[in-house]
Structure formats: C-alpha cells, structure tokens
Design a protein around this motif. Structure first.
Motif, PDB file in Angstrom:
ATOM      1  N   ARG A  85      32.046  43.530  33.750  1.00 21.52           N
ATOM      2  CA  ARG A  85      33.049  42.664  33.976  1.00 21.52           C
ATOM      3  C   ARG A  85      33.000  42.191  35.587  1.00 21.52           C
ATOM      4  O   ARG A  85      32.238  42.578  36.300  1.00 21.52           O
ATOM      5  CB  ARG A  85      34.367  43.199  33.638  1.00 21.52           C
ATOM      6  N   GLU A  86      33.917  41.243  35.720  1.00 18.76           N
ATOM      7  CA  GLU A  86      33.825  40.542  37.172  1.00 18.76           C
ATOM      8  C   GLU A  86      34.683  41.534  37.903  1.00 18.76           C
ATOM      9  O   GLU A  86      35.939  41.444  37.833  1.00 18.76           O
ATOM     10  CB  GLU A  86      34.440  39.186  37.118  1.00 18.76           C
ATOM     11  N   TYR A  87      34.162  42.344  38.762  1.00 21.16           N
ATOM     12  CA  TYR A  87      34.701  43.286  39.643  1.00 21.16           C
ATOM     13  C   TYR A  87      34.330  42.844  40.987  1.00 21.16           C
ATOM     14  O   TYR A  87      35.030  43.149  41.905  1.00 21.16           O
ATOM     15  CB  TYR A  87      34.034  44.711  39.186  1.00 21.16           C
ATOM     16  N   VAL A  88      33.314  42.849  41.219  1.00 24.45           N
ATOM     17  CA  VAL A  88      32.599  42.242  42.674  1.00 24.45           C
ATOM     18  C   VAL A  88      32.619  40.986  42.861  1.00 24.45           C
ATOM     19  O   VAL A  88      32.172  40.167  42.090  1.00 24.45           O
ATOM     20  CB  VAL A  88      31.329  42.916  42.750  1.00 24.45           C
ATOM     21  N   ASP A 120      44.249  32.285  48.605  1.00 25.98           N
ATOM     22  CA  ASP A 120      44.812  31.531  47.599  1.00 25.98           C
ATOM     23  C   ASP A 120      43.766  31.614  46.569  1.00 25.98           C
ATOM     24  O   ASP A 120      44.040  31.979  45.221  1.00 25.98           O
ATOM     25  CB  ASP A 120      45.128  29.881  47.679  1.00 25.98           C
ATOM     26  N   ILE A 121      42.560  31.455  46.683  1.00 25.25           N
ATOM     27  CA  ILE A 121      41.363  31.500  45.634  1.00 25.25           C
ATOM     28  C   ILE A 121      41.330  32.816  45.154  1.00 25.25           C
ATOM     29  O   ILE A 121      41.433  33.087  43.946  1.00 25.25           O
ATOM     30  CB  ILE A 121      40.229  31.188  46.542  1.00 25.25           C
ATOM     31  N   VAL A 122      41.469  33.897  46.064  1.00 22.74           N
ATOM     32  CA  VAL A 122      41.521  35.242  45.340  1.00 22.74           C
ATOM     33  C   VAL A 122      42.671  35.610  44.618  1.00 22.74           C
ATOM     34  O   VAL A 122      42.560  36.199  43.363  1.00 22.74           O
ATOM     35  CB  VAL A 122      41.731  36.490  46.754  1.00 22.74           C
ATOM     36  N   ALA A 123      43.782  35.326  45.153  1.00 20.53           N
ATOM     37  CA  ALA A 123      45.070  35.344  44.320  1.00 20.53           C
ATOM     38  C   ALA A 123      44.908  34.789  42.843  1.00 20.53           C
ATOM     39  O   ALA A 123      45.207  35.464  41.804  1.00 20.53           O
ATOM     40  CB  ALA A 123      46.259  35.081  44.935  1.00 20.53           C
ATOM     41  N   ASP A 124      44.457  33.578  42.560  1.00 18.46           N
ATOM     42  CA  ASP A 124      44.095  32.957  41.507  1.00 18.46           C
ATOM     43  C   ASP A 124      43.179  33.706  40.647  1.00 18.46           C
ATOM     44  O   ASP A 124      43.213  33.773  39.492  1.00 18.46           O
ATOM     45  CB  ASP A 124      43.685  31.527  41.932  1.00 18.46           C
ATOM     46  N   LYS A 125      42.198  34.155  41.332  1.00 18.05           N
ATOM     47  CA  LYS A 125      41.002  34.755  40.512  1.00 18.05           C
ATOM     48  C   LYS A 125      41.470  36.037  39.929  1.00 18.05           C
ATOM     49  O   LYS A 125      41.346  36.397  38.788  1.00 18.05           O
ATOM     50  CB  LYS A 125      39.760  35.046  41.449  1.00 18.05           C
ATOM     51  N   ALA A 127      44.737  36.858  39.082  1.00 20.55           N
ATOM     52  CA  ALA A 127      45.674  36.347  37.955  1.00 20.55           C
ATOM     53  C   ALA A 127      44.640  36.201  36.915  1.00 20.55           C
ATOM     54  O   ALA A 127      45.180  36.371  35.412  1.00 20.55           O
ATOM     55  CB  ALA A 127      46.502  34.881  38.161  1.00 20.55           C
ATOM     56  N   THR A 128      43.502  35.363  36.957  1.00 22.97           N
ATOM     57  CA  THR A 128      42.633  34.813  35.664  1.00 22.97           C
ATOM     58  C   THR A 128      42.135  36.094  35.237  1.00 22.97           C
ATOM     59  O   THR A 128      41.866  36.162  33.997  1.00 22.97           O
ATOM     60  CB  THR A 128      41.676  33.842  36.139  1.00 22.97           C
ATOM     61  N   LEU A 129      41.945  37.262  35.930  1.00 25.62           N
ATOM     62  CA  LEU A 129      41.334  38.433  35.381  1.00 25.62           C
ATOM     63  C   LEU A 129      42.382  39.255  34.969  1.00 25.62           C
ATOM     64  O   LEU A 129      42.119  40.562  34.625  1.00 25.62           O
ATOM     65  CB  LEU A 129      40.828  39.267  36.654  1.00 25.62           C
ATOM     66  N   GLY A 130      43.629  38.998  34.964  1.00 24.98           N
ATOM     67  CA  GLY A 130      44.837  39.842  34.434  1.00 24.98           C
ATOM     68  C   GLY A 130      45.199  40.807  35.217  1.00 24.98           C
ATOM     69  O   GLY A 130      45.927  41.947  34.666  1.00 24.98           O
ATOM     70  N   ILE A 131      44.868  40.786  36.705  1.00 21.91           N
ATOM     71  CA  ILE A 131      45.487  41.753  37.677  1.00 21.91           C
ATOM     72  C   ILE A 131      46.753  41.539  38.130  1.00 21.91           C
ATOM     73  O   ILE A 131      46.842  40.229  38.758  1.00 21.91           O
ATOM     74  CB  ILE A 131      44.205  41.894  38.618  1.00 21.91           C
ATOM     75  N   PRO A 152      44.681  51.573  45.616  1.00 23.71           N
ATOM     76  CA  PRO A 152      44.814  49.836  45.946  1.00 23.71           C
ATOM     77  C   PRO A 152      44.341  49.154  44.756  1.00 23.71           C
ATOM     78  O   PRO A 152      43.659  49.696  43.949  1.00 23.71           O
ATOM     79  CB  PRO A 152      43.495  49.967  46.914  1.00 23.71           C
ATOM     80  N   ALA A 153      45.128  48.234  44.550  1.00 26.68           N
ATOM     81  CA  ALA A 153      44.937  47.461  43.269  1.00 26.68           C
ATOM     82  C   ALA A 153      43.600  46.354  43.776  1.00 26.68           C
ATOM     83  O   ALA A 153      42.748  46.344  42.959  1.00 26.68           O
ATOM     84  CB  ALA A 153      46.083  46.478  43.128  1.00 26.68           C
ATOM     85  N   GLU A 154      43.821  45.827  44.912  1.00 27.85           N
ATOM     86  CA  GLU A 154      42.700  44.820  45.547  1.00 27.85           C
ATOM     87  C   GLU A 154      42.213  45.618  46.667  1.00 27.85           C
ATOM     88  O   GLU A 154      43.148  45.704  47.697  1.00 27.85           O
ATOM     89  CB  GLU A 154      43.169  43.434  45.943  1.00 27.85           C
TER      90      GLU A 154
END
Length: 169
Positions: A85-88, A120-125, A127-131, A152-154
């Motif tokens: 999955r998209e993790y890195v 902003d980009i990180v926060a949007d990503k 959100a799209t990953l459901g984090i 840590p969550a992120e």
C-alpha cells in the motif's frame, strides 16, 4: 517524516504546519525527553516500520548519504512491500537517486513549494488514505491525538550528521 539534518529548517516548518492541522507528528526536536537513553538501532525501525501510519521521505543528496536515514528508509520500504500500500510518500529536494526507491514511483517536487503548501498536500494525501487526524489543538501546548496508532500517526523525524537525537540541555 524522514529527512537529513540539512533540510531541518524546511521540514520543521512542515511539521509545525501539520500539527496546526491536527496531524500528530513524530519530530525529533519534540521527542528528546522520550528518546533519551533509548537504543536507536532498535527504536528507529520500530517507529518507521511498525508504528507510523505513513512516512514522508524527504529525498536529497544529504539524505542518501546518511546512515540513520538509510535505517529509517529500509524499515519504511520494508513495510510498504509487506503491506502493498501507499506507505512511503517520497518528496524531492533534488534529483538524487535513492536506493530502494523505484525510479517510476511518483514523488512530489519540493522545489518551488513552501513548507505550508507541502503540509497541505500531506494532509490531503493522509485524508485520501483514510488516516484520521484530530482537530487542531486549541492551545499550542496541547498535542493532537491521532487515530489507530500507539505512537506517531504520521512519523516526523530528523536525521543529524551522527546521532539524530542530541539533547540540548
């Protein structure tokens, strides 16, 4: 986030902007007391390979050359392969080739982006990953809580020239 010490000023601003948006970040300057006395070769793989919800890797020539960032990167990439999955989430300060990072992996180019724009980009990503993230803290002293992670969550962390966590006491 995993980064080389040379990029600390930029990444620190990203970390602060993310925290302002309610994203709990692991940033070494904020974790000095907690990390004090811990054995980093055991601690870092656990943080980057097990506890984080996602890891932003700040690619640069300095990042590619550091031992501590190599340890962080290997742990994060190992989890990405295991979980498929998209993790890195790679972001580039330059065009340095980074071992373990596939050439065709999509990256964000940081040249010309402010730390706040990238946050902003990180926060949007995320959100799209459901984090999930919490509401921004009401007081600057409050720590935002994140869903689904013991620590840590992120992950936000900074690598230094030799030891990532040097206490300033």
């Amino acid at each position: 986030m995993s980064f080389a010490g040379a990029q600390r000023p930029y990444v620190e601003q990203v970390a602060q902007a993310l925290k302002g948006r309610g994203v709990r970040c692991f940033y070494d300057a904020d974790e000095q007391i907690d990390m004090w006395g811990k054995f980093l070769p055991e601690e870092l793989p656990d943080i980057y390979g097990e506890q984080a919800a996602a890891v932003v890797v700040f690619v640069s020539a300095e990042y590619a050359a550091r031992d501590w960032t190599r340890l962080e990167r290997q742990a994060a990439l190992g989890r990405a392969v295991r979980e498929r999955r998209e993790y890195v989430l790679p972001a580039r300060f330059d065009d340095t080739r980074l071992p373990g990072l596939l050439a065709d992996m999509v990256t964000v180019d940081l040249r010309g982006r402010s730390p706040q724009q990238f946050a902003d980009i990180v926060a949007d990503k995320l959100a799209t990953l459901g984090i999930a993230v919490s509401a921004p803290p009401a007081d600057k002293g409050d720590r935002a809580q994140s869903v689904g992670s013991a620590r840590p969550a992120e992950t936000v962390k900074g690598g230094e020239e030799t030891m990532p966590w040097a206490l300033d006491v």
